[in-house]
Design an enzyme around this catalytic site. Structure first.
Site, PDB file in Angstrom:
ATOM      1  N   SER A  14       0.822  -1.225   0.000  1.00  9.28           N
ATOM      2  CA  SER A  14       0.000   0.000   0.000  1.00  9.28           C
ATOM      3  C   SER A  14       0.852   1.269   0.000  1.00  9.28           C
ATOM      4  O   SER A  14       0.581   2.216   0.723  1.00  9.28           O
ATOM      5  CB  SER A  14      -0.952   0.052   1.204  1.00  9.28           C
ATOM      6  N   TYR A  54     -13.730  -5.761   1.661  1.00 13.79           N
ATOM      7  CA  TYR A  54     -13.023  -5.425   2.896  1.00 13.79           C
ATOM      8  C   TYR A  54     -11.536  -5.734   2.790  1.00 13.79           C
ATOM      9  O   TYR A  54     -10.694  -5.073   3.347  1.00 13.79           O
ATOM     10  CB  TYR A  54     -13.572  -6.231   4.074  1.00 13.79           C
ATOM     11  N   ASP A 148       7.846 -11.532  -1.187  1.00 14.71           N
ATOM     12  CA  ASP A 148       6.650 -12.383  -1.075  1.00 14.71           C
ATOM     13  C   ASP A 148       6.891 -13.657  -1.876  1.00 14.71           C
ATOM     14  O   ASP A 148       7.332 -13.584  -3.033  1.00 14.71           O
ATOM     15  CB  ASP A 148       5.415 -11.699  -1.678  1.00 14.71           C
ATOM     16  N   ILE A 149       6.570 -14.812  -1.283  1.00 11.04           N
ATOM     17  CA  ILE A 149       6.828 -16.077  -1.984  1.00 11.04           C
ATOM     18  C   ILE A 149       6.069 -16.141  -3.303  1.00 11.04           C
ATOM     19  O   ILE A 149       6.629 -16.473  -4.344  1.00 11.04           O
ATOM     20  CB  ILE A 149       6.440 -17.272  -1.079  1.00 11.04           C
ATOM     21  N   GLN A 193      17.599  -0.187   1.540  1.00 15.06           N
ATOM     22  CA  GLN A 193      18.816  -0.928   1.180  1.00 15.06           C
ATOM     23  C   GLN A 193      18.571  -2.431   1.204  1.00 15.06           C
ATOM     24  O   GLN A 193      18.970  -3.155   0.297  1.00 15.06           O
ATOM     25  CB  GLN A 193      19.943  -0.597   2.160  1.00 15.06           C
ATOM     26  N   CYS A 382     -26.278   1.385  -9.643  1.00 13.44           N
ATOM     27  CA  CYS A 382     -26.562  -0.050  -9.695  1.00 13.44           C
ATOM     28  C   CYS A 382     -27.520  -0.430  -8.569  1.00 13.44           C
ATOM     29  O   CYS A 382     -28.695  -0.119  -8.639  1.00 13.44           O
ATOM     30  CB  CYS A 382     -25.261  -0.846  -9.664  1.00 13.44           C
ATOM     31  N   GLY A 384     -27.949   1.102  -6.013  1.00 11.35           N
ATOM     32  CA  GLY A 384     -28.545   2.387  -5.623  1.00 11.35           C
ATOM     33  C   GLY A 384     -29.779   2.728  -6.441  1.00 11.35           C
ATOM     34  O   GLY A 384     -30.723   3.356  -5.942  1.00 11.35           O
ATOM     35  N   HIS A 508     -22.560   1.344 -13.858  1.00 11.33           N
ATOM     36  CA  HIS A 508     -21.652   2.025 -12.922  1.00 11.33           C
ATOM     37  C   HIS A 508     -20.950   3.179 -13.629  1.00 11.33           C
ATOM     38  O   HIS A 508     -19.849   2.983 -14.169  1.00 11.33           O
ATOM     39  CB  HIS A 508     -20.601   1.043 -12.390  1.00 11.33           C
ATOM     40  N   GLU A 510     -19.296   5.520 -12.438  1.00 13.30           N
ATOM     41  CA  GLU A 510     -18.041   5.910 -11.781  1.00 13.30           C
ATOM     42  C   GLU A 510     -16.799   5.349 -12.477  1.00 13.30           C
ATOM     43  O   GLU A 510     -15.724   5.939 -12.389  1.00 13.30           O
ATOM     44  CB  GLU A 510     -18.052   5.508 -10.299  1.00 13.30           C
TER      45      GLU A 510
HETATM   46  N1  GLN Z   1     -26.795  -6.880  -6.269  1.00 10.65           N
HETATM   47  C1  GLN Z   1     -27.348  -6.178  -7.381  1.00 10.65           C
HETATM   48  C2  GLN Z   1     -27.416  -7.057  -8.625  1.00 10.65           C
HETATM   49  O1  GLN Z   1     -26.745  -8.042  -8.721  1.00 10.65           O
HETATM   50  C3  GLN Z   1     -26.587  -4.897  -7.658  1.00 10.65           C
HETATM   51  C4  GLN Z   1     -25.185  -5.134  -8.083  1.00 10.65           C
HETATM   52  C5  GLN Z   1     -24.332  -3.897  -7.980  1.00 10.65           C
HETATM   53  O2  GLN Z   1     -24.703  -2.929  -7.333  1.00 10.65           O
HETATM   54  N2  GLN Z   1     -23.194  -3.908  -8.604  1.00 10.65           N
HETATM   55  O3  GLN Z   1     -28.148  -6.751  -9.534  1.00 10.65           O
END
Ligand code: GLN
Length: 551
Positions: A14, A54, A148-149, A193, A382, A384, A508, A510
């Site tokens: 990170s 997570y 890292d192995i 180093q 999505c 949302g 999406h 974004e």
């Molecule tokens: N769980 C919802 C679906 O599968 C929305 C998926 C998401 O928000 N990427 O349609």
């Protein structure tokens, strides 16, 4: 002849190695070079699609539907190029490919070994990216940390590439950390180093070392690292923590990183044009007359990386409108238990991002109801959008029954459901609708006005869809279906009439927002939030008419 730049990491994970690799891409692109970036991930998962947000942060989806590491999002935002499936290779994929070939008999009975079979497979994928993209320069980042192995086969493949292609065509950059010791108030070089020694043990001598640090890195330290690690002093590059990641290419430019690389690799290129980028960074850092407060209501809010592209897209849009954005991370599970609901009161805009599974969904519905009733700008991504539909349906039918069959398979009102022709596939284990699909926009809607287009292409990652059986009733209640698949069967965007901005997309957006080209839907959402801030300032009394909201 394609040139290859390899980025490895040392000392800790990170470090922002992804941002460093992406920034190198940007400064080379600004010299007129065709650039692409590839990530090699040492873990054994075949792709991050099934990894917990997570643990791994957001899953970034590409045009071709590949589910990739979130660093690919940084690459796309920095170099402003769409990447493809081959741009993200995991150990899991490599072994899967090698074992499949072995089963097919491709190796003619040979004993299959890490060297040469696994390393050859890795090199083949790196070459494939070079061929597909026809890039002048391919930047390859290796995930994890040297030592890292599971990263060893990747490093061995990179080592071989210098042998295969020669010194002029390969360049190794090692990104490390100079930890700060508060007691003596100094930056320490010893871990760097050691990490370079580890890398040399594998047979790779770095050409450049980038040093992440929380304090300025003085010339004495650069000198010391150069001496101990056997690199040119000018190729020891300080990377102090920046106030915005988009500043990193400018820092690299100050240290003449691209000039050093191009001279060593004999790359002919023009003088850099970073004017637009500099302008954008100046905008980010400059004073802003207004701040909008946006709540992101999700279930992984403890780990902001889980919503990285959403966060970035909000910031791109805010820069575009010359306002600051203050993000409030709101736990949907809190709202579900009617905890901290008062936090919604302070928001100028609400985003409900994507998600899977039942946990926290009722809290997202609380947020959608708040946005609808209180006329707070709302952007649903999505899940949302699905939540926004469920909430409105519960109002229309005056019942809590409306739901998605993802959360209640037995609901009497499946307003979000699998498509009839999808059900059979889902029963067989189910795959998602992934990647870019066209969306036809209905003229005169908020969506069409935001995009200023009739048709757009957007990236998807979901299974469930709006159920057309409810189109008429929800339409009468004010829901406008402003984006549809070209055959008209799938609802891609829904927006609410008589609301400043309540819009949800099944895709999406974004994933396609770029710092110098904010996404139109995010830009429109921030515009609405900003209008609300400005209106509240000019008429403070009128802006706070209370309305009861309950779960
Ligand atoms: N769980 C919802 C679906 O599968 C929305 C998926 C998401 O928000 N990427 O349609």
């Amino acid at each position: 002849m394609t040139k290859y730049i390899f980025c490895t990491g040392g000392v800790v994970s990170s470090l922002g190695k992804g941002v460093a690799a992406a920034s190198i891409g940007r400064i080379l692109k600004s010299r007129g070079l065709a650039v692409t970036v590839q990530k090699l991930d040492p873990y054994l998962n075949v792709d991050p699609g099934t990894m917990s947000p997570y643990e791994h942060g957001e899953v970034f989806v590409l045009e071709d539907g590949a589910e990739t590491d979130l660093d690919l999002g940084a690459y796309e935002r920095f170099i402003d190029e769409n990447l493809s499936r081959a741009s993200n290779l995991t150990s899991g994929q490599v072994y899967q490919q090698v074992i499949n070939r072995e089963r097919r008999g491709d190796y003619l009975g040979k004993t299959i070994q890490v060297i040469p079979h696994v390393t050859n497979q890795i090199k083949a994928t790196i070459n494939q990216v070079a061929r597909q993209t026809k890039a002048d320069v391919v930047i390859v980042e290796v995930g994890g940390t040297v030592g890292d192995i599971e990263g060893l086969p990747f490093l061995e493949a990179l080592r071989q590439m210098r042998k295969d292609l020669g010194r002029d065509n390969t360049y190794y950059i090692h990104v490390t950390l100079l930890p700060h010791l508060a007691t003596t108030n100094e930056l320490k070089t010893k871990p760097t180093q050691h990490s370079v020694r580890e890398l040399r043990g594998i047979g790779i001598q770095p050409d450049m070392i980038m040093c992440r640090a929380d304090l300025p890195v003085g010339d004495d330290l650069r000198e010391k690292i150069a001496l101990f690690c056997d690199v040119d002093r000018q190729a020891v590059i300080p990377l102090p923590t920046a106030s915005t990641i988009y500043e990193v290419p400018l820092t690299l430019e100050d240290y003449r990183v691209a000039d050093i690389i191009c001279a060593r690799m004999k790359i002919d290129c023009r003088t850099p044009d970073l004017a637009e980028w500099r302008d954008m960074v100046a905008h980010i850092k400059g004073p802003k007359p207004h701040t909008v407060t946006v709540g992101i209501v999700g279930k992984y809010v403890e780990l902001e990386d889980a919503y990285m592209s959403v966060y970035e897209a909000l910031n791109h849009a805010a820069v575009h409108h010359n306002c600051a954005v203050n993000i409030e991370w709101i736990s949907s599970e809190d709202l579900e238990r009617m905890r901290n609901v008062e936090r919604l009161e302070n928001l100028d805009g609400i985003v409900v991002p994507g998600g899977f599974g039942e946990r926290g969904v009722e809290g997202k519905i609380v947020a959608a109801k708040f946005a609808r009733v209180r006329k707070v700008p709302y952007l649903g991504l999505c899940l949302g959008m699905q939540v926004m539909v469920i909430e409105l349906a519960r109002e229309v039918f005056e019942s809590d029954a409306p739901n998605s069959t993802e959360f209640n398979p037995a609901t009497t009102h499946p307003v979000i459901d699998l498509m009839p022709d999808q059900r059979d596939i889902a029963d067989l284990g189910g795959t998602m609708r992934l990647g870019s699909y066209p969306c036809h926009l209905i003229p005169g809607t908020i969506a069409a006005n935001a995009y200023q287009a009739d048709q757009v292409d957007e990236r998807h990652r979901h299974r469930f869809e709006f159920n057309n059986e409810f189109k008429e009733q929800l339409g009468q209640a004010g829901l406008v279906f402003s984006g549809l698949s070209p055959d008209g069967r799938l609802v891609e965007i829904a927006e609410l009439r008589d609301h400043p901005f309540m819009l949800g997309s099944q895709f999406h957006p974004e994933f396609k927002s770029r710092p110098t080209r904010p996404h139109p839907l995010f830009a429109q959402f921030i515009r609405a939030a900003l209008d609300r801030v400005v209106a509240a300032q000019s008429a403070p009394a009128a802006a706070t008419e209370p309305a009861p909201v309950s779960g």
